[in-house]
Design a protein around this motif. Structure first.
Motif, mmCIF file in Angstrom:
data_model
loop_
_atom_site.group_PDB
_atom_site.id
_atom_site.type_symbol
_atom_site.label_atom_id
_atom_site.label_comp_id
_atom_site.label_asym_id
_atom_site.label_seq_id
_atom_site.Cartn_x
_atom_site.Cartn_y
_atom_site.Cartn_z
ATOM 1 N N ARG A 262 0.807 -1.221 0.000
ATOM 2 C CA ARG A 262 0.000 0.000 0.000
ATOM 3 C C ARG A 262 0.842 1.274 0.000
ATOM 4 O O ARG A 262 0.311 2.360 0.241
ATOM 5 N N THR A 263 2.133 1.132 -0.251
ATOM 6 C CA THR A 263 2.987 2.320 -0.310
ATOM 7 C C THR A 263 3.932 2.239 -1.492
ATOM 8 O O THR A 263 4.409 1.160 -1.848
ATOM 9 N N LEU A 268 8.213 5.704 2.944
ATOM 10 C CA LEU A 268 6.910 5.032 3.037
ATOM 11 C C LEU A 268 7.063 3.519 2.944
ATOM 12 O O LEU A 268 6.433 2.758 3.687
ATOM 13 N N GLU A 272 6.473 0.368 5.772
ATOM 14 C CA GLU A 272 5.651 -0.809 5.505
ATOM 15 C C GLU A 272 6.458 -2.101 5.679
ATOM 16 O O GLU A 272 5.931 -3.110 6.173
ATOM 17 N N THR A 341 0.970 17.019 1.603
ATOM 18 C CA THR A 341 0.164 15.873 1.172
ATOM 19 C C THR A 341 -1.086 16.361 0.450
ATOM 20 O O THR A 341 -1.533 17.496 0.650
ATOM 21 N N GLU A 385 0.528 6.772 -0.944
ATOM 22 C CA GLU A 385 -0.016 5.887 0.090
ATOM 23 C C GLU A 385 -1.399 5.434 -0.378
ATOM 24 O O GLU A 385 -2.303 6.256 -0.560
ATOM 25 N N HIS A 387 -4.976 3.695 -0.201
ATOM 26 C CA HIS A 387 -5.981 3.397 0.829
ATOM 27 C C HIS A 387 -7.073 2.444 0.344
ATOM 28 O O HIS A 387 -7.820 1.911 1.174
ATOM 29 N N HIS A 404 2.321 12.313 -1.408
ATOM 30 C CA HIS A 404 3.285 12.937 -0.503
ATOM 31 C C HIS A 404 4.420 13.563 -1.305
ATOM 32 O O HIS A 404 4.980 12.916 -2.193
#
Length: 442
Positions: A262-263, A268, A272, A341, A385, A387, A404
């Motif tokens: 998810r990154t 980031l 994870e 962000t 990122e 979601h 980001h």
């Protein structure tokens, strides 16, 4: 074969055993290059006797006409012979290495190396930096305060003996012919030549001296090879090269149609990876990490271990912290966070039926997580990122992703890149579970 006296500046006056034009013509006309021709042309190109335009012509002839297994094996051996070879014979542990052909969110090396090392197998992971939409392992780890990529051979050997895992930059002495040829392929439209891709990867991996090698060959939208048939051919070619060189080699063909985890980014992805080492993390990252770990351990004779248990009980995390600290990093330090962000939200209800890895990867690159040319700086905190991933329900207004970056002027082009990445099916649609490991090639 005719001979010629080189008139180029390097080695002027020396009599060469072959003429570059004869070698080019042989491959141009669909012939099989002789072993001595291959040895000579790789060495002569490294010395500067074969000109860039001549090697460009030969690379294109190889791209168009291919190479037989014996030719690729000999070409790989010639690349190895252009530089130094490492040996891990002095270690008290067996060695196993992994190579990935690269993808979006492919952070697997980070949890994998310490996980395998936990079971007494040394992992000498010589890694590289990112270029374009695929991230580089060294860029990710450099997000950790104090961590350094450059180690001497002595430092690397000591760390492998004491900790069991090292992730560092490859020395310039390994297969220097590859470095020169790689740059040429990049500007001559011959990057996709499977014999040259395979020999490029395997010359460095064989020169590194590991006893066993597991290849993670990606296929799909975010992979270097988007078509499965091409990825399969590449995997088969590399396994054959490893086998021919006496290295126990196996390849997993894995899905890169959607990002891993998810990154996408540097800090980031480190975050994870630490979640995986703590016994959590996204299911797809855990699945691939465990699958590759089992292959590496089996290749080193360790088939009696519980890989998942080492993630759950903290052993792999302990090895990770020791590995990071040994290279000057602070494994407990806060990771860099981007200054700005921006949220992306769903415009309709649905179920995520697809998530385009290439679109997400290019967005991360444009946000500053990747580079457009070698040597360019990257932002530690930049990236994407995610979601909402494949199979998940979405309502209009739900958060799909957070972008980001330290430079907010990058948001516009990143939004353009990621637009349309989420393929939403009608609400309630059953989406097939994603298969990560598609095949095993030995």
């Amino acid at each position: 074969m005719s001979t010629t006296t080189s008139t180029s500046t390097p080695g002027a006056g020396a009599v060469e055993p072959f003429d570059a034009i004869d070698v080019i013509r042989a491959k141009r006309d669909g012939g099989v290059l002789e072993p001595a021709q291959i040895d000579w042309v790789v060495d002569a190109y490294t010395r500067g006797v074969v000109a860039e335009e001549q090697m460009s012509a030969l690379a294109m002839a190889i791209f168009l006409n291919g190479m037989e297994r014996e030719e690729i094996s000999r070409w790989t051996a010639a690349m190895i012979a252009s530089g130094e070879r490492m040996s891990f014979d002095a270690l008290s542990r067996p060695t196993a290495d992994k190579h990935s052909t690269g993808g979006v969110g492919d952070k697997i090396t980070l949890p994998l190396a310490p996980l395998v090392a936990t079971f007494g197998v040394a992992v000498p992971q010589l890694s590289g930096r990112g270029l374009g939409h695929t991230g580089g392992t060294l860029d990710k780890l450099e997000a950790i305060p104090g961590w350094r990529a450059a180690l001497s051979n002595e430092e690397m050997m000591a760390q492998l003996e004491e900790v069991g895992a090292v992730i560092c930059a490859a020395g310039s002495g390994l297969a220097p012919a590859d470095k020169k040829l790689y740059a040429l392929r990049d500007v001559t439209g011959t990057v996709e030549a499977i014999p040259l891709i395979a020999s490029s990867i395997m010359s460095k991996k064989i020169a590194e001296g590991t006893a066993a090698l597991v290849l993670d060959v990606k296929t799909g939208a975010g992979a270097f090879m988007t078509e499965e048939a091409d990825s399969r051919e590449l995997a088969r070619t590399m396994v054959d090269l490893g086998t021919d060189a006496g290295v126990a080699t196996v390849a997993l063909l894995t899905d890169m149609s959607a990002p891993l985890g998810r990154t996408v980014g540097n800090a980031l992805e480190v975050r994870e990876s630490v979640e995986v080492l703590a016994g959590g993390g996204p299911a797809d990252v855990v699945e691939l990490t465990v699958a590759l770990a089992r292959e590496m351990l089996a290749s080193a004779g360790r088939t009696d271990v519980d890989v998942e248990a080492a993630l759950a009980d903290g052993r792999a995390m302990d090895t990770w912290k020791a590995m990071i600290a040994a290279q000057g990093g602070d494994p407990d330090a806060a990771l860099p966070v981007a200054a700005h962000t921006e949220e992306l939200r769903a415009e309709a209800d649905g179920v995520v039926a697809g998530l385009d890895a290439m679109k997400v990867g290019v967005a991360g690159w444009r946000l500053g997580a990747g580079r457009s040319r070698p040597g360019e700086a990257v932002q530690a905190g930049a990236g994407v990122e995610i979601h909402r991933h494949i199979g998940e329900e979405v309502r209009a207004g739900d958060l799909l992703a957070v972008l980001h970056t330290d430079t907010p002027e990058r948001f516009g082009r990143a939004r353009e890149a990621i637009d349309g990445a989420w393929d939403l099916a009608a609400p309630g649609t059953a989406v097939p579970a994603r298969r990560i490991v598609l095949d095993r090639i030995v």
